[in-house]
Scaffold this motif. Structure first.
Motif, PDB file in Angstrom:
ATOM      1  N   ASN A 175       0.745  -1.217  -0.176  1.00 50.18           N
ATOM      2  CA  ASN A 175       0.080   0.207  -0.006  1.00 50.18           C
ATOM      3  C   ASN A 175       0.716   1.253  -0.071  1.00 50.18           C
ATOM      4  N   ASP A 176       1.944   1.315   0.631  1.00 46.17           N
ATOM      5  CA  ASP A 176       2.815   2.288   0.695  1.00 46.17           C
ATOM      6  C   ASP A 176       3.655   2.729  -0.711  1.00 46.17           C
ATOM      7  N   TYR A 191       2.154   1.772  -3.629  1.00 45.89           N
ATOM      8  CA  TYR A 191       0.965   2.149  -4.239  1.00 45.89           C
ATOM      9  C   TYR A 191       0.685   3.510  -4.006  1.00 45.89           C
ATOM     10  N   ARG A 192       0.792   4.231  -2.839  1.00 50.96           N
ATOM     11  CA  ARG A 192       0.363   5.368  -2.655  1.00 50.96           C
ATOM     12  C   ARG A 192       1.628   6.432  -3.229  1.00 50.96           C
ATOM     13  N   LYS A 208      -4.052  -0.949  -8.483  1.00 51.14           N
ATOM     14  CA  LYS A 208      -4.127  -1.081  -7.179  1.00 51.14           C
ATOM     15  C   LYS A 208      -3.292  -2.460  -7.000  1.00 51.14           C
TER      16      LYS A 208
END
Length: 166
Positions: A62-63, A65-66, A148
């Motif tokens: 997730n990091d 992806y951000r 994602k």
């Protein structure tokens, strides 16, 4: 009242624990470890470790992806900022062609003249569009939006121990 036997037992125990060397060190190795875990307890520990690893992996994905999304947004905004003057120039050319057409249309007397004016206007609009498209193509490819991440499968909880029928 406290019975004498209990007081005597507590006193002997306190003296034995308080006197160094009263208890000899056990030099033999025990045949079985003192802290043996049941299969259920070991499964719970393994599950907790796998949940910690899962959480770490998901956070990392997730990091990333951000960070990728922030880079994409910055590149997208930069591209849109570069395209804006080109679009304004195209719109100005289209407006100029339409204004020239409207102005010249008042002095037209034949259908051939009108057709020539329409063709001139359409050619001017097509040229403005072609110039705009060439300028946008010269900027390079548009940035690609990141997808994602696919998350790893979440570990399954260990099964509960079977109840013994006492």
């Amino acid at each position: 009242m406290i019975p004498f036997k209990k007081v005597a037992a507590v006193t002997v125990l306190a003296l034995a624990l308080g006197t160094p060397g009263a208890m000899a060190a056990d030099t033999t190795t025990p045949s079985a470890p003192l802290n043996t875990l049941t299969a259920r307890e070991q499964a719970v520990i393994d599950f907790q470790n796998s949940i910690a690893a899962y959480t770490t992996a998901v956070r990392a994905l997730n990091d990333k992806y951000r960070a990728d999304m922030a880079a994409y947004q910055a590149a997208h905004i930069a591209r849109q900022t570069a395209i804006r003057p080109l679009a304004d120039a195209r719109q100005a050319a289209v407006t100029a062609a339409n204004t020239a057409f409207t102005t010249a249309l008042t002095s037209v007397t034949t259908q051939e003249q009108r057709d020539a004016l329409v063709k001139t206007r359409n050619d001017a609009i097509a040229a403005a569009q072609a110039t705009f498209k060439a300028a946008v193509d010269a900027l390079g490819a548009a940035p690609v939006k990141p997808t994602k991440p696919t998350l790893p499968t979440k570990p399954a909880k260990p099964a509960k121990a079977a109840k013994s029928g006492n």
